[in-house]
Enzyme design. Structure first.
Site, PDB file in Angstrom:
ATOM      1  N   LYS A 194      39.104  36.207  40.027  1.00  0.00           N
ATOM      2  CA  LYS A 194      37.803  36.385  39.556  1.00  0.00           C
ATOM      3  C   LYS A 194      36.842  35.431  39.835  1.00  0.00           C
ATOM      4  O   LYS A 194      36.580  34.392  39.194  1.00  0.00           O
ATOM      5  CB  LYS A 194      37.944  36.519  38.097  1.00  0.00           C
ATOM      6  CG  LYS A 194      36.573  37.502  37.492  1.00  0.00           C
ATOM      7  CD  LYS A 194      36.612  39.068  38.104  1.00  0.00           C
ATOM      8  CE  LYS A 194      35.623  39.683  37.910  1.00  0.00           C
ATOM      9  NZ  LYS A 194      35.483  41.032  38.332  1.00  0.00           N
ATOM     10  N   SER A 387      35.187  46.032  40.036  1.00  0.00           N
ATOM     11  CA  SER A 387      35.057  45.538  38.675  1.00  0.00           C
ATOM     12  C   SER A 387      34.737  46.873  37.746  1.00  0.00           C
ATOM     13  O   SER A 387      35.567  47.817  37.792  1.00  0.00           O
ATOM     14  CB  SER A 387      34.231  44.421  38.698  1.00  0.00           C
ATOM     15  OG  SER A 387      34.594  43.652  37.423  1.00  0.00           O
TER      16      SER A 387
END
Length: 598
Positions: A194, A387
């Protein structure tokens, strides 16, 4: 006293007059706009579809402003059209006897590679009709040449240029600037890939982040080179070698290398076009813009049944939006509306989003799941559906993406800035708090989190991440462990995502519509697009109330900083400082010169 009464009365009169004039102007413009019906736009015979595409291409352009509608009535005005209109125009022109060919004017435009691929694929279909496609530009850079390479002939200005140097991903790091300011970003994240937080916590890429960027940018690069190779008959390896060696510098070098067919000034280019059409060079050939041609077309399809196309573009935010975002309340209401519409037999959810609020994503997911339980739901991914953009796609029975789509990034993060040094030592601000308990001031921006508070926030992030995994696992018929292996915030291209099970089929919006119709057993149907345009009166009221769109914020910060990519990060930074700052977001930029794909 009498003087002030006169002044007040005059001011009131001016205000009332302005209101009346504005109302009359609004009604007049709205009437003009409504009178511009498709069948009243005349397209001359033996013409050419002249596609300049010199504007940012979005999935759908919806501007219900009466002033925009008035501008559209002026044939000299270049009003942007959406990808949906571009694709329909090319498709209709293929069988339209009035259109003899297409001219691509590609000096400059902005779009992601997935959108470019959809346009390029549609142009390949157009060529099956035997009609010509000619391209012209003052200069070509990598994305514009990607589209131009599909043409029968590629022309460039003799004093122009061509840049063929490859692709690069740009990541801007603010950690050093934050240190100088006295701000420490406290990070809690789920997923080793991430990378959205690294711009504020590191001064370079982490090994994991560098690895994933290298993989997916080369995947996009190879896909684009393969298409160019097929059209220009230049081996992929030679394309890569040419990009690396920088030996081709002039227009003549690229002509000799087989990239460009001829150098010509614009008048010479149109002369060559007329030669191809078999008409005298002195004859007039009508050039019809894509804007005008799109206005001449009616609703796609026939019959009483409908396939709804719901456009979800922009960052995912909570509450209501301004038409430039995927606002949870607005999108949930739209999905509910198409679910309850008896004429709508199937739905395509077109996603072009890097994500955003995790809570807003879940609200939209819930309504999409209810829809999928009643009607076929197909997801079509645009340039990016990552996402939170992937989160809302999971209820679909099938997910369709372009090979160059950026997707995945299944992960969650939170950022809590500690600006204590900046506020106290550098600005001189002091704070005092009176709370009801030990942690009532959790999330303060003037102190570090305690170990206990960090553990608490980590548990919240982990819970959200596990929910994300479960949503994907349910939708993709996988176990959460299987999803975790390919999640952790990692980014994939469409072709890579298909290999790991996150995408079902490769293709564009039209392919997704065909799949939706097939699942609903529809042979005849009309396409109806959602959501409805934002009411122009509401737009005006919102601006009067001081509401500002994400695009407007980026534009403002771009004017202050001079760099659009920096402005995007600064807008994100502003968001991270809000109360609801748990994000499912993918922020990378892939840039080529002045071109950017987010």
């Amino acid at each position: 006293m009498r003087f002030f009464k006169v002044v007040l009365a005059s001011c009131l009169g001016y205000i009332l007059a302005a209101v009346v004039i504005f109302g009359l102007l609004f009604v007049m413009v709205a009437g003009l706009a409504s009178s511009a019906k498709p069948d009243e736009v005349k397209i001359p015979s033996s013409g050419v579809l002249n596609m300049k595409l010199n504007y940012p291409i979005s999935d759908r352009v919806v501007n219900n402003s009466p002033f925009a509608a008035l501008a559209a009535l002026d044939p000299s005005t270049q009003v942007p059209v959406g990808l949906n209109d571009i694709l329909q125009s090319i498709d209709e022109a293929k069988t339209d006897d009035r259109i003899k060919g297409i001219v691509l004017d590609l000096t400059g435009f902005a779009a992601g590679y997935a959108k470019l691929s959809e346009v390029r694929n549609k142009l390949e279909e157009f060529k099956e009709s035997g009609k010509f496609i000619y391209s012209y530009a003052d200069y070509y850079y990598f994305p514009t040449y990607y589209v131009a390479s599909v043409s029968d002939s590629v022309f460039v200005n003799p004093e122009g240029e061509m840049s063929f140097t490859g692709m690069v991903a740009q990541i801007t790091f603010f950690t050093g600037a934050l240190e100088k300011l006295g701000v420490d970003m406290q990070v809690v994240r789920a997923g080793k890939f991430k990378g959205a937080v690294e711009a504020y916590t590191r001064k370079d890429l982490s090994p994991e982040n560098r690895k994933q960027i290298e993989i997916y940018i080369n995947s996009v690069f190879n896909e684009v080179l393969t298409k160019i190779s097929e059209s220009r008959n230049i081996p992929v390896e030679r394309l890569k070698t040419d990009a690396d060696k920088l030996e081709m510098k002039s227009v003549q070098d690229f002509i000799a290398g087989g990239y460009i067919d001829a150098a010509a000034y614009r008048d010479q280019f149109y002369g060559a076009m007329k030669d191809r059409m078999g008409v005298d060079r002195e004859s007039k050939v009508y050039l019809t813009s894509e804007q005008k041609y799109a206005r001449s077309l009616g609703t796609q399809g026939s019959g009483s049944d409908r396939v709804a196309v719901v456009y979800a573009g922009g960052d995912i935010v909570g509450g209501k939006g301004d038409g430039t975002q995927i606002a949870a309340d607005d999108m949930a209401a739209t999905l509910k509306k198409v679910r309850q519409d008896s004429k709508v037999k199937a739905v395509v959810l077109r996603i072009d989003s890097r994500g955003g609020s995790s809570l807003a994503s879940d609200i939209i997911w819930r309504e999409a799941k209810l829809l999928a339980e009643e009607k076929p739901l197909i997801v079509s991914m645009g340039d990016v559906a990552a996402s939170g953009g992937y989160y809302i796609a999971t209820p679909a029975s099938k997910i369709v993406a372009e090979p160059t789509t950026i997707t995945g990034s299944i992960g969650v993060f939170g950022l809590i800035p500690n600006a204590g040094e900046l506020l106290k030592d550098k600005i001189g601000l002091d704070f005092d708090y009176v709370g009801t308990g030990k942690h009532s001031d959790i999330g303060r921006i003037d102190r570090d989190m305690t170990a206990e508070e960090r553990e608490y926030i980590e548990s919240v992030i982990d819970k959200i991440y596990n929910t994300f995994l479960s949503r994907v696992a349910e939708g993709r018929k996988m176990t959460t462990d299987e999803v975790h292996e390919i999640a952790q915030g990692r980014v994939w291209t469409g072709v890579m995502a298909k290999e790991v099970g996150l995408v079902d089929e490769l293709g564009g919006l039209e392919h997704a519509i065909k799949l939706a119709a097939s699942e609903a057993d529809l042979s005849e149907f009309k396409i109806k697009e959602f959501p409805r345009p934002v009411d122009p009166v509401q737009q005006i009221v919102s601006k009067m109330n001081g509401d500002i769109s994400m695009q407007a914020k980026i534009k403002q910060m771009t004017e202050h900083t001079g760099f659009e990519s920096y402005a995007k990060y600064l807008v994100d930074f502003e968001r991270f400082g809000t109360k609801h700052s748990v994000q499912a977001l993918m922020p990378f930029d892939i840039t080529v010169k002045n071109y950017s794909l987010r």
